[in-house]
Structures are given as C-alpha cells and as structure tokens.
Motif scaffolding. Structure first.
Motif, PDB file in Angstrom:
ATOM      1  N   PHE A  44       0.799  -1.418   0.017  1.00  0.00           N
ATOM      2  CA  PHE A  44       0.079  -0.146  -0.146  1.00  0.00           C
ATOM      3  C   PHE A  44       0.831   1.319   0.040  1.00  0.00           C
ATOM      4  CE2 PHE A  44      -2.854  -2.820   2.612  1.00  0.00           C
ATOM      5  CZ  PHE A  44      -3.800  -3.029   1.676  1.00  0.00           C
ATOM      6  N   VAL A  45       0.570   2.156  -0.745  1.00  0.00           N
ATOM      7  CA  VAL A  45       1.462   3.372  -0.806  1.00  0.00           C
ATOM      8  C   VAL A  45       0.409   4.699  -0.992  1.00  0.00           C
ATOM      9  CG1 VAL A  45       3.300   4.532  -2.126  1.00  0.00           C
ATOM     10  CG2 VAL A  45       3.339   2.115  -2.183  1.00  0.00           C
ATOM     11  N   THR A  46       0.704   5.619  -0.310  1.00  0.00           N
ATOM     12  CA  THR A  46      -0.219   6.966  -0.506  1.00  0.00           C
ATOM     13  C   THR A  46       0.308   7.810  -1.578  1.00  0.00           C
ATOM     14  OG1 THR A  46       1.469   7.814   1.042  1.00  0.00           O
ATOM     15  CG2 THR A  46      -0.594   6.996   1.800  1.00  0.00           C
ATOM     16  N   ASP A  54       3.828  -1.425  -8.872  1.00  0.00           N
ATOM     17  CA  ASP A  54       3.610  -2.713  -7.948  1.00  0.00           C
ATOM     18  C   ASP A  54       3.088  -2.604  -6.549  1.00  0.00           C
ATOM     19  OD1 ASP A  54       5.649  -1.331  -6.626  1.00  0.00           O
ATOM     20  OD2 ASP A  54       6.788  -2.786  -6.521  1.00  0.00           O
ATOM     21  N   HIS A  55       2.080  -1.513  -6.573  1.00  0.00           N
ATOM     22  CA  HIS A  55       1.232  -1.138  -5.347  1.00  0.00           C
ATOM     23  C   HIS A  55      -0.098  -0.854  -5.401  1.00  0.00           C
ATOM     24  CE1 HIS A  55       2.154   3.005  -6.725  1.00  0.00           C
ATOM     25  NE2 HIS A  55       1.038   3.321  -5.883  1.00  0.00           N
ATOM     26  N   ASP A  56      -0.745  -0.760  -4.328  1.00  0.00           N
ATOM     27  CA  ASP A  56      -2.036  -0.296  -4.283  1.00  0.00           C
ATOM     28  C   ASP A  56      -2.306   0.992  -3.770  1.00  0.00           C
ATOM     29  OD1 ASP A  56      -3.197  -2.865  -5.383  1.00  0.00           O
ATOM     30  OD2 ASP A  56      -2.831  -3.731  -3.474  1.00  0.00           O
ATOM     31  N   ALA A  57      -2.778   2.013  -4.322  1.00  0.00           N
ATOM     32  CA  ALA A  57      -2.616   3.202  -3.934  1.00  0.00           C
ATOM     33  C   ALA A  57      -3.958   3.637  -2.801  1.00  0.00           C
ATOM     34  CB  ALA A  57      -3.150   4.323  -4.917  1.00  0.00           C
ATOM     35  N   LEU A  58      -3.489   4.259  -1.803  1.00  0.00           N
ATOM     36  CA  LEU A  58      -4.214   4.455  -0.625  1.00  0.00           C
ATOM     37  C   LEU A  58      -4.211   5.886  -0.374  1.00  0.00           C
ATOM     38  CD1 LEU A  58      -3.921   1.773   2.257  1.00  0.00           C
ATOM     39  CD2 LEU A  58      -5.790   2.213   0.729  1.00  0.00           C
ATOM     40  N   HIS A  75       5.348  -0.826   8.175  1.00  0.00           N
ATOM     41  CA  HIS A  75       4.804   0.368   7.683  1.00  0.00           C
ATOM     42  C   HIS A  75       6.105   1.380   7.734  1.00  0.00           C
ATOM     43  CE1 HIS A  75       4.440   2.459  11.377  1.00  0.00           C
ATOM     44  NE2 HIS A  75       3.945   1.276  11.672  1.00  0.00           N
ATOM     45  N   TRP A  76       6.392   2.068   6.681  1.00  0.00           N
ATOM     46  CA  TRP A  76       7.417   2.999   6.925  1.00  0.00           C
ATOM     47  C   TRP A  76       7.033   4.256   5.833  1.00  0.00           C
ATOM     48  CZ3 TRP A  76       7.391  -1.588   4.360  1.00  0.00           C
ATOM     49  CH2 TRP A  76       7.827  -1.445   2.605  1.00  0.00           C
ATOM     50  N   ILE A  85       2.501  -2.750   4.454  1.00  0.00           N
ATOM     51  CA  ILE A  85       2.452  -4.202   4.181  1.00  0.00           C
ATOM     52  C   ILE A  85       1.286  -4.774   4.769  1.00  0.00           C
ATOM     53  CG2 ILE A  85       3.284  -6.669   3.667  1.00  0.00           C
ATOM     54  CD1 ILE A  85       4.732  -4.369   2.045  1.00  0.00           C
ATOM     55  N   ALA A  86       0.281  -5.285   4.263  1.00  0.00           N
ATOM     56  CA  ALA A  86      -1.207  -5.922   4.801  1.00  0.00           C
ATOM     57  C   ALA A  86      -0.718  -6.963   5.813  1.00  0.00           C
ATOM     58  CB  ALA A  86      -1.982  -6.354   3.863  1.00  0.00           C
ATOM     59  N   ARG A  87      -1.571  -6.740   6.818  1.00  0.00           N
ATOM     60  CA  ARG A  87      -1.332  -8.016   7.965  1.00  0.00           C
ATOM     61  C   ARG A  87      -1.502  -9.276   7.448  1.00  0.00           C
ATOM     62  NH1 ARG A  87      -5.682  -7.012  12.212  1.00  0.00           N
ATOM     63  NH2 ARG A  87      -6.942  -7.841  10.635  1.00  0.00           N
ATOM     64  N   ALA A  88      -2.382  -9.665   6.380  1.00  0.00           N
ATOM     65  CA  ALA A  88      -2.337 -10.932   5.831  1.00  0.00           C
ATOM     66  C   ALA A  88      -1.091 -11.563   5.231  1.00  0.00           C
ATOM     67  CB  ALA A  88      -3.338 -10.920   4.624  1.00  0.00           C
TER      68      ALA A  88
END
Length: 190
Positions: A44-46, A54-58, A75-76, A85-88
């Motif tokens: 996940f990246v803002t 290679d990411h999902d935008a949030l 997270h960083w 990085i998702a908990r899954a």
C-alpha cells in the motif's frame, strides 16, 4: 526438510534508484511462479498508481485507518509517501511462507535484527546507476546528483544477500530467485 517446506520469513529487497530492483524482483517472481511457499507482497502506498505500478494506492486517511486498526504488518515513510504491508502477509509468514517485500533501505537499516527477517540489497556501480537514472528521464540532473549523494548514506548496509546488477537482468534475476528458493532456512540466516 523438503525443498518446499521452509521456515516462514520476511525478505525485504531494497536498493538505490537505478539499481533495477523492480525489474530484478519481477524476473524472480516470474521464475518462482510455481512456488506456493514464496509470496511477493503488494504494498500500500499513499501515491497514485501508474502504468507498471507494483502497489495499491491509498489516501493518507485510509492508510492511517489501516495503521490504527492493526491492518499492517509493516509500515514506513520514504520519499514523502507512506508504505505499508497488509497484515495478511504476516499470517503467510506465520504459516511458513517466505514473503518478499519491495522495501526501503532506510526502513531496513532501522529494523531490529530478527530470525524471521532477511535483507537483499540490489545495487549497481555508481556509473551504471547514474546512467540509468538519466536514461529514465524522471529526474533533473540535480535530482540525479542528489540521489547519487544519498547512496553514500547506505554504504555498508547490512544485508544477507547482495546482488550487483551491472550486467544482464537475467543474471541478477536468477541470483534473487536462487536465493529465495534456498530450501534450508539456515542458509538464509544472518
């Protein structure tokens, strides 16, 4: 232990801009596509998604909600964006899989040493890095110079595997795939 029974681990792959990290990771991911014990995490990246992302935008608010609700294993911050990085994926590590993360050198440098975390540093000679950065055309000459200066901050970064990507992509890609596919987790240990 068979070739497909491994201890779970996080494998953070990091490197300077121009090192070819994303391409090397994509090569290894394709080479290891049949391996169910090796998972390549999406981040996940803002920041907005663009072609080849290679990411999902949030949004920043959605990212903050995930962080507050325990939805992230890692997270960083880097380059003025938040990464997570998702908990899954943490659950996958707990189930014995190796989860490969496209990471940040700054985040990796500050991580505590752990038996379930490995670091792969992909790099290239300074001349190759500068040439690739100029060729991709995203940065001004001044920005390229700043990126090159920043690399000195990470000289001697502690890594379990270092891949120098000066030649053919396939060579570096095979090195990463071979490292990730090692059956004996002790071979991956620091």
């Amino acid at each position: 232990m068979s070739a497909h029974q491994q201890s779970g681990a996080w494998v953070f792959v990091c490197g300077p801009s121009g090192s070819g990290k994303d391409s090397v990771m994509a090569y290894a991911q394709q080479a290891l596509a049949v391996r169910r014990d090796i998972v390549f995490a999406r981040r996940f990246v803002t920041r907005p998604v663009h072609a080849g992302s290679d990411h999902d935008a949030l949004t920043s608010a959605a990212f903050a909600t995930l962080l507050q609700t325990g939805g992230l294993s890692w997270h960083w911050r880097a380059h003025d964006y938040s990464y997570g990085i998702a908990r899954a994926y943490g659950e996958a590590v707990g189930a014995g899989r190796r989860v490969v993360v496209n990471g940040s050198r700054e985040h990796v440098r500050d991580m505590p040493v752990s038996t379930d975390v490995r670091v792969v540093h992909i790099t290239a000679d300074p001349e190759a890095l500068a040439q690739r950065l100029h060729k991709r055309g995203r940065d001004s000459a001044e920005a390229v110079a700043r990126r090159m200066e920043r690399n000195a901050d990470f000289h001697g970064l502690s890594a379990d595997c270092v891949i120098v990507n000066n030649g053919e992509l396939a060579d570096a890609g095979r090195q990463l795939a071979n490292y990730l596919a090692e059956a004996d987790s002790a071979q991956l240990a620091r």
